[in-house]
Design an enzyme around this catalytic site. Structure first.
Site, PDB file in Angstrom:
ATOM      1  N   LYS A  84      49.212  12.700  65.161  1.00 29.07           N
ATOM      2  CA  LYS A  84      49.289  14.018  64.504  1.00 29.07           C
ATOM      3  C   LYS A  84      47.929  14.421  63.922  1.00 29.07           C
ATOM      4  O   LYS A  84      47.500  15.559  64.085  1.00 29.07           O
ATOM      5  CB  LYS A  84      50.362  13.957  63.406  1.00 29.07           C
ATOM      6  CG  LYS A  84      50.601  15.265  62.685  1.00 29.07           C
ATOM      7  CD  LYS A  84      52.018  15.374  62.174  1.00 29.07           C
ATOM      8  CE  LYS A  84      52.310  14.446  61.003  1.00 29.07           C
ATOM      9  NZ  LYS A  84      51.663  14.871  59.749  1.00 29.07           N
ATOM     10  N   SER A  85      47.265  13.491  63.252  1.00 29.02           N
ATOM     11  CA  SER A  85      45.971  13.829  62.634  1.00 29.02           C
ATOM     12  C   SER A  85      44.954  14.250  63.691  1.00 29.02           C
ATOM     13  O   SER A  85      44.211  15.228  63.519  1.00 29.02           O
ATOM     14  CB  SER A  85      45.422  12.615  61.879  1.00 29.02           C
ATOM     15  OG  SER A  85      46.247  12.291  60.799  1.00 29.02           O
ATOM     16  N   ARG A 133      43.220  18.122  64.521  1.00 33.06           N
ATOM     17  CA  ARG A 133      41.756  18.268  64.564  1.00 33.06           C
ATOM     18  C   ARG A 133      41.278  18.694  65.953  1.00 33.06           C
ATOM     19  O   ARG A 133      40.265  19.387  66.073  1.00 33.06           O
ATOM     20  CB  ARG A 133      41.098  16.962  64.122  1.00 33.06           C
ATOM     21  CG  ARG A 133      41.249  16.714  62.600  1.00 33.06           C
ATOM     22  CD  ARG A 133      41.034  15.270  62.249  1.00 33.06           C
ATOM     23  NE  ARG A 133      40.994  14.976  60.820  1.00 33.06           N
ATOM     24  CZ  ARG A 133      42.075  14.813  60.041  1.00 33.06           C
ATOM     25  NH1 ARG A 133      43.288  14.939  60.552  1.00 33.06           N
ATOM     26  NH2 ARG A 133      41.946  14.528  58.756  1.00 33.06           N
ATOM     27  N   GLY A 188      50.784  19.620  55.251  1.00 36.24           N
ATOM     28  CA  GLY A 188      49.715  19.522  54.257  1.00 36.24           C
ATOM     29  C   GLY A 188      48.359  19.434  54.927  1.00 36.24           C
ATOM     30  O   GLY A 188      47.369  19.997  54.445  1.00 36.24           O
ATOM     31  N   ARG A 210      53.547  21.221  46.967  1.00 36.95           N
ATOM     32  CA  ARG A 210      52.516  20.172  46.993  1.00 36.95           C
ATOM     33  C   ARG A 210      51.216  20.615  46.315  1.00 36.95           C
ATOM     34  O   ARG A 210      50.873  21.787  46.313  1.00 36.95           O
ATOM     35  CB  ARG A 210      52.290  19.714  48.449  1.00 36.95           C
ATOM     36  CG  ARG A 210      53.562  19.056  48.969  1.00 36.95           C
ATOM     37  CD  ARG A 210      53.415  18.561  50.369  1.00 36.95           C
ATOM     38  NE  ARG A 210      52.482  17.461  50.478  1.00 36.95           N
ATOM     39  CZ  ARG A 210      52.113  16.923  51.632  1.00 36.95           C
ATOM     40  NH1 ARG A 210      52.603  17.392  52.773  1.00 36.95           N
ATOM     41  NH2 ARG A 210      51.267  15.926  51.644  1.00 36.95           N
ATOM     42  N   GLN A 222      42.553  14.244  53.722  1.00 37.59           N
ATOM     43  CA  GLN A 222      42.717  15.702  53.805  1.00 37.59           C
ATOM     44  C   GLN A 222      41.699  16.409  52.926  1.00 37.59           C
ATOM     45  O   GLN A 222      41.103  17.413  53.336  1.00 37.59           O
ATOM     46  CB  GLN A 222      44.138  16.092  53.391  1.00 37.59           C
ATOM     47  CG  GLN A 222      45.176  15.611  54.398  1.00 37.59           C
ATOM     48  CD  GLN A 222      46.585  16.032  54.036  1.00 37.59           C
ATOM     49  OE1 GLN A 222      46.818  16.635  52.993  1.00 37.59           O
ATOM     50  NE2 GLN A 222      47.526  15.724  54.908  1.00 37.59           N
ATOM     51  N   ASP A 273      51.055   6.764  55.264  1.00 35.68           N
ATOM     52  CA  ASP A 273      52.252   7.444  55.791  1.00 35.68           C
ATOM     53  C   ASP A 273      53.357   6.463  56.174  1.00 35.68           C
ATOM     54  O   ASP A 273      54.443   6.885  56.572  1.00 35.68           O
ATOM     55  CB  ASP A 273      51.879   8.283  57.017  1.00 35.68           C
ATOM     56  CG  ASP A 273      51.028   9.482  56.626  1.00 35.68           C
ATOM     57  OD1 ASP A 273      51.092   9.909  55.455  1.00 35.68           O
ATOM     58  OD2 ASP A 273      50.289   9.986  57.488  1.00 35.68           O
ATOM     59  N   ARG A 328      59.553  11.315  57.786  1.00 33.00           N
ATOM     60  CA  ARG A 328      59.332   9.858  57.870  1.00 33.00           C
ATOM     61  C   ARG A 328      60.437   9.089  57.151  1.00 33.00           C
ATOM     62  O   ARG A 328      60.760   7.958  57.521  1.00 33.00           O
ATOM     63  CB  ARG A 328      57.960   9.504  57.307  1.00 33.00           C
ATOM     64  CG  ARG A 328      56.828  10.171  58.092  1.00 33.00           C
ATOM     65  CD  ARG A 328      55.499   9.492  57.917  1.00 33.00           C
ATOM     66  NE  ARG A 328      54.423  10.356  58.368  1.00 33.00           N
ATOM     67  CZ  ARG A 328      54.052  10.515  59.645  1.00 33.00           C
ATOM     68  NH1 ARG A 328      54.672   9.863  60.604  1.00 33.00           N
ATOM     69  NH2 ARG A 328      53.055  11.328  59.961  1.00 33.00           N
TER      70      ARG A 328
HETATM   71  C1  S3P Z   1      46.218  13.067  56.945  1.00 34.18           C
HETATM   72  C2  S3P Z   1      45.881  12.437  55.787  1.00 34.18           C
HETATM   73  C3  S3P Z   1      46.863  11.806  54.886  1.00 34.18           C
HETATM   74  C4  S3P Z   1      48.225  11.662  55.531  1.00 34.18           C
HETATM   75  C5  S3P Z   1      48.620  12.859  56.330  1.00 34.18           C
HETATM   76  C6  S3P Z   1      47.605  13.153  57.412  1.00 34.18           C
HETATM   77  C7  S3P Z   1      45.144  13.670  57.749  1.00 34.18           C
HETATM   78  O1  S3P Z   1      46.967  12.582  53.709  1.00 34.18           O
HETATM   79  O2  S3P Z   1      49.210  11.387  54.557  1.00 34.18           O
HETATM   80  O3  S3P Z   1      49.893  12.653  56.939  1.00 34.18           O
HETATM   81  O4  S3P Z   1      45.392  13.996  58.936  1.00 34.18           O
HETATM   82  O5  S3P Z   1      44.029  13.822  57.244  1.00 34.18           O
HETATM   83  P1  S3P Z   1      45.967  12.318  52.470  1.00 34.18           P
HETATM   84  O6  S3P Z   1      44.635  12.228  53.048  1.00 34.18           O
HETATM   85  O7  S3P Z   1      46.090  13.465  51.529  1.00 34.18           O
HETATM   86  O8  S3P Z   1      46.444  11.020  51.866  1.00 34.18           O
END
Ligand code: S3P
Length: 437
Positions: A23-24, A28, A96, A124, A171, A317, A389
């Protein structure tokens, strides 16, 4: 009407599976593809609702995007200065990551934008990005209480800052580095502990220089991104449910193919191995610049541990799944230093504690973690509070519970893992999706 997961008791996980894309990295890929000069082709993209929200946002800002279809996406980049004003609010849904990364990117644009989200995202904390962006010169505000919507006024001139992040958040780091692309001078972010480094790695993969020195990452303006081909590896966060399920369910032997094992993401492997799990990394290789392996997991008896705090950001996560492993282990498992779990898609400490208690597991909630007394999981009904999750983690508990488990409020499984129930059923979990009764 929301979806429920209905899980029968017992079973084992066997065979071979492939989990959806990371997902991350998927978010990106879309963001950097949109900012690049030229056409970026992505394969293995996660087609979950979170990533679809990011795609929709860039389409709304004038970026032509084809797909996704079978994990393929083609992004016709508009260049670092080519985004256009969206006609309306940008809806980040449950994500988020999308909201915080876009806040950074949009802080330095010429146009106004407003970022909104669903009920969970609207609770959040956003001050963690709004405050440093304001220091950089952004004209940005939230609702009272520091929550979404985020309103950004265009035309602000940003200045680079050196920011010591108070929490270990990829993030926040990524948000500020994205803002730094449009800021005068150098923007540096120092993290208190290592967090996922996909932004730094992928910016460089798109040809944009990033200086990384220990815990500090810096960017400067004035460079451009060049389109590239991207292969998104399987998401270790999605494989976590299967790693836990196959570990706790006797008679399991499961091969999870093509999983990303970036060192900033492997906390789940460290924690499960420390508890006694049998996980082998096979055929380690590099795909699209990311380390990847096939993970062979076989059942093992687990013992409770005090989880190393250094693994917390590396497994951030995966704690809902780890708590299920802890409930199955002999002895106590203690998690500390994980207050960030309280501000995820749900308060993952409170919601997991309530769900485990409903299944007869003894737990003690702590402000920054939880003590889980392992040994036995009963059947019962739990509420996932719309947290993907948590829903998937409790589904795996069914493998060793002494009765069926019904999990409420599961629509958001589709944010990160739309095919979860089918894939889990295909390797042995007695799970089905149904409309709430
Ligand atoms: C993510 C960073 C994490 C993670 C989120 C994805 C990202 O959050 O919990 O599911 O893709 O950068 P935090 O960096 O706020 O902990």
């Amino acid at each position: 009407m929301s979806k429920q997961l209905s899980v029968s008791a017992g079973g084992s996980l066997t065979g071979e599976i492939t989990v959806p894309g990371d997902k991350s990295i998927s978010h990106r890929s879309v963001i950097f593809g949109a900012l690049a000069d030229g056409v970026t082709r992505i394969s293995g993209l996660l087609e979950g609702m979170d990533v679809l929200a990011t795609i929709a946002a860039f389409r709304a800002m004038g970026v032509e995007i084809e797909g996704p279809e079978n994990g393929q996406l083609t992004v016709h980049g508009v260049g670092i200065d080519g985004l256009q004003a969206p006609a309306g609010d940008l809806d980040m849904g449950n994500s988020g990551t999308a909201m915080r990364l876009l806040a950074g990117l949009l802080a330095g644009q010429a146009f106004d934008a407003r970022l909104i989200g669903d009920e969970s995202l609207s609770r959040r904390p956003m001050r963690r990005v709004v405050e440093p962006l304001t220091t950089m010169g952004a004209d940005i505000s939230t609702a009272e209480g520091g929550t979404p919507p985020i309103a950004i006024r265009g035309g602000a001139s940003l200045k680079g800052i050196a920011y010591d992040m108070p929490m270990a958040s990829a993030q926040v780091k990524s948000c500020l580095l994205l803002a730094g692309l449009n800021a005068e001078g150098r923007t540096c972010v120092t993290e208190p502990a290592p967090t996922r480094n996909h932004t730094e790695q992928m910016l460089q993969g798109f040809g944009y220089p990033v200086q990384v020195d220990g815990a500090t990452a810096c960017v400067e303006p004035g460079h451009r991104l060049s389109a590239t081909e991207l292969v998104v590896p399987g998401d270790i966060s999605s494989s976590a449910f299967f790693l836990v399920g196959a570990t706790i369910a006797p008679g399991s032997r499961l091969l999870i193919r093509n999983v990303g094992i970036n060192p900033t993401r492997i906390g789940i492997l460290n924690v499960l191995k420390a508890m006694g799990a049998d996980i082998q990394l096979q055929d380690q290789r590099t795909v699209g610049g990311e380390p990847v392996a096939d993970l062979l997991v076989q059942s093992a008896s687990l013992t409770g541990i005090h989880i190393d705090e250094a693994d917390v950001p590396l497994a951030i996560d995966e704690f809902p799944a780890i708590f299920i492993a802890a409930a199955a282990a002999q002895g106590d498992t203690l998690l500390t230093g994980a207050e960030e779990l309280r501000v995820k898609e749900s308060d993952r400490i409170a919601v997991m504690a309530a769900g485990l208690a409903a299944l007869g597991v003894e737990v003690e909630e702590r402000p920054d973690g939880m003590l889980v007394k392992g040994g036995r999981i009963r059947g019962g009904r739990v509420d996932s509070h719309g947290d993907h999750r948590i829903a998937m983690s409790f589904a795996m508990a069914g493998l060793i519970s002494d009765g069926p488990i019904l999990i409420d409020d599961c629509d958001n499984v589709a944010t990160s893992f739309p095919t979860f129930a089918q894939l889990a059923a295909s390797c042995g979990l007695g799970v089905s999706e149904q409309d709430a009764s």
